[in-house]
Design an enzyme around this catalytic site. Structure first.
Site, short mmCIF file in Angstrom:
data_model
loop_
_atom_site.label_atom_id
_atom_site.label_comp_id
_atom_site.label_asym_id
_atom_site.label_seq_id
_atom_site.Cartn_x
_atom_site.Cartn_y
_atom_site.Cartn_z
N HIS A 123 0.87 -1.19 0.00
CA HIS A 123 0.00 0.00 0.00
C HIS A 123 0.91 1.24 0.00
O HIS A 123 1.55 1.53 1.00
CB HIS A 123 -0.87 -0.05 1.25
CG HIS A 123 -1.80 1.11 1.44
ND1 HIS A 123 -3.15 1.03 1.19
CD2 HIS A 123 -1.59 2.38 1.88
CE1 HIS A 123 -3.72 2.19 1.46
NE2 HIS A 123 -2.79 3.04 1.89
N HIS A 173 1.58 5.45 -0.82
CA HIS A 173 1.09 6.80 -1.10
C HIS A 173 2.13 7.51 -1.95
O HIS A 173 3.33 7.29 -1.79
CB HIS A 173 0.82 7.55 0.21
CG HIS A 173 -0.48 7.14 0.84
ND1 HIS A 173 -1.62 7.90 0.78
CD2 HIS A 173 -0.83 6.00 1.48
CE1 HIS A 173 -2.61 7.26 1.38
NE2 HIS A 173 -2.15 6.10 1.82
N CYS A 216 -4.12 9.67 5.19
CA CYS A 216 -4.49 9.32 6.55
C CYS A 216 -4.86 10.59 7.33
O CYS A 216 -4.07 11.53 7.38
CB CYS A 216 -3.31 8.62 7.23
SG CYS A 216 -3.55 8.39 8.98
ZN ZN Z 1 -3.40 4.77 2.93
#
Ligand code: ZN
Length: 307
Positions: free
Chosen positions: A206, A208, A239
């Site tokens: 995951h 960003h 987030c």
């Molecule tokens: Zn995230």
């Protein structure tokens, strides 16, 4: 270099993607986005989260959304930060959850007011709850590649945390770069170690794109043998409990890169671009997609006629 022939993409726009948006989407708008992505061939969604609606109001309608889309033949996952979230998810009939905690104590305190150890203790309860209720349990270790408060997280700490998770029935383990601190060398080295130490573990990454390294990190993950990645349509997301957080890697840019490399995702790029344009209309501002602006690499322009 051998690359995998097929990669799985988990679409995060309905959860990670929308949670930093100022506009709170209606269930109907979320459903439109879901349908558009499903039409493009997306088969795995993190569709929402069961967190306190006061903390993340964008996610308050996750249960209602699930009831609307539950019959669809796709993989639907809900994020939960604690046992209470898992219990809420079950009330709506959710069959797969993703429990998230941070490798960094400081980020975990900001997020759920617990140390990493306390969250792992809670994971034991969630694991029992999921086993009793036939719910598939995924787990995400946030801030794996760096914490905005503590800085670098030692590799040994990540390996030690994963080792503690072996007691539980975790279907998929995600390692998350919550605020875009990862670099490709770090990703390759850590994932090579994790895969060697835990060869049975089903891994997902995951990323960003906070510092523009998202696609490069995916490439590094592929080189380490990972074949499952999260991405969010239009590169939305971030987030709410991390300063300076920005969007996920952009689904259409990721799928395009993989397609250029001859790697299958079973997602149609033209369908994704339609979904991306719809997303801009719904959120009311441009998204972060390169591809929506530039079109695919094989787009051809008419030669300008000179006078
Ligand atoms: Zn995230």
């Amino acid at each position: 270099m051998d690359f995998p022939k097929e990669v799985r993409i988990n679409e995060m726009v309905l959860r990670d993607g929308l949670q930093l948006e100022k506009k709170i989407l209606t269930v109907e708008e979320k459903k439109l986005l879901f349908s558009s992505l499903k039409d493009a061939g997306v088969k795995s969604f993190e569709f929402g989260s069961f967190v306190h609606p006061k903390l993340v109001p964008q996610m308050a309608t996750s249960g209602e959304l699930f009831e609307e889309i539950a019959g669809e033949a796709v993989n639907l996952v809900a994020l939960v930060p604690n046992l209470k979230g898992a219990e809420r998810a079950k009330e709506f009939g959710v069959e797969q959850i993703n429990f998230v905690f941070s490798a960094s104590d400081t980020h975990n305190m900001q997020n759920v007011h617990k140390t990493t150890e306390q969250s792992i203790a809670e994971l034991k309860e969630i694991n029992d709850f999921c086993n009793q209720n036939h719910i598939v349990l995924n787990t995400t270790i946030a801030t794996t590649f760096g914490c905005p408060f503590e800085g670098e997280i030692p590799e040994e700490r990540i390996l030690a945390i994963i080792n503690q998770l072996l007691d539980f029935t975790i279907h998929q383990l995600s390692l998350a770069d919550t605020t875009g601190m990862a670099n490709p060398k770090q990703v390759y080295e850590l994932l090579t170690e994790v895969k060697a130490a835990f060869p049975e573990q089903n891994l997902n990454l995951h990323f960003h794109n906070t510092r523009g390294m998202g696609l490069a990190n995916i490439l590094a993950g592929l080189q380490a043998g990972v074949t499952s990645f999260d991405a969010a349509l239009g590169g939305l997301g971030g987030c709410p409990f991390a300063p300076g957080a920005t969007g996920n890697v952009c689904t259409e840019d990721v799928v395009h890169m993989l397609q250029c490399m001859g790697i299958r995702t079973d997602i149609r790029l033209d369908g994704l671009l339609e979904a991306s344009a719809l997303l801009e209309t719904i959120i009311g501002h441009p998204n972060n997609s390169y591809l929506l602006k530039a079109g695919p690499y094989d787009r051809k322009y008419a030669v300008p006629i000179s006078q």
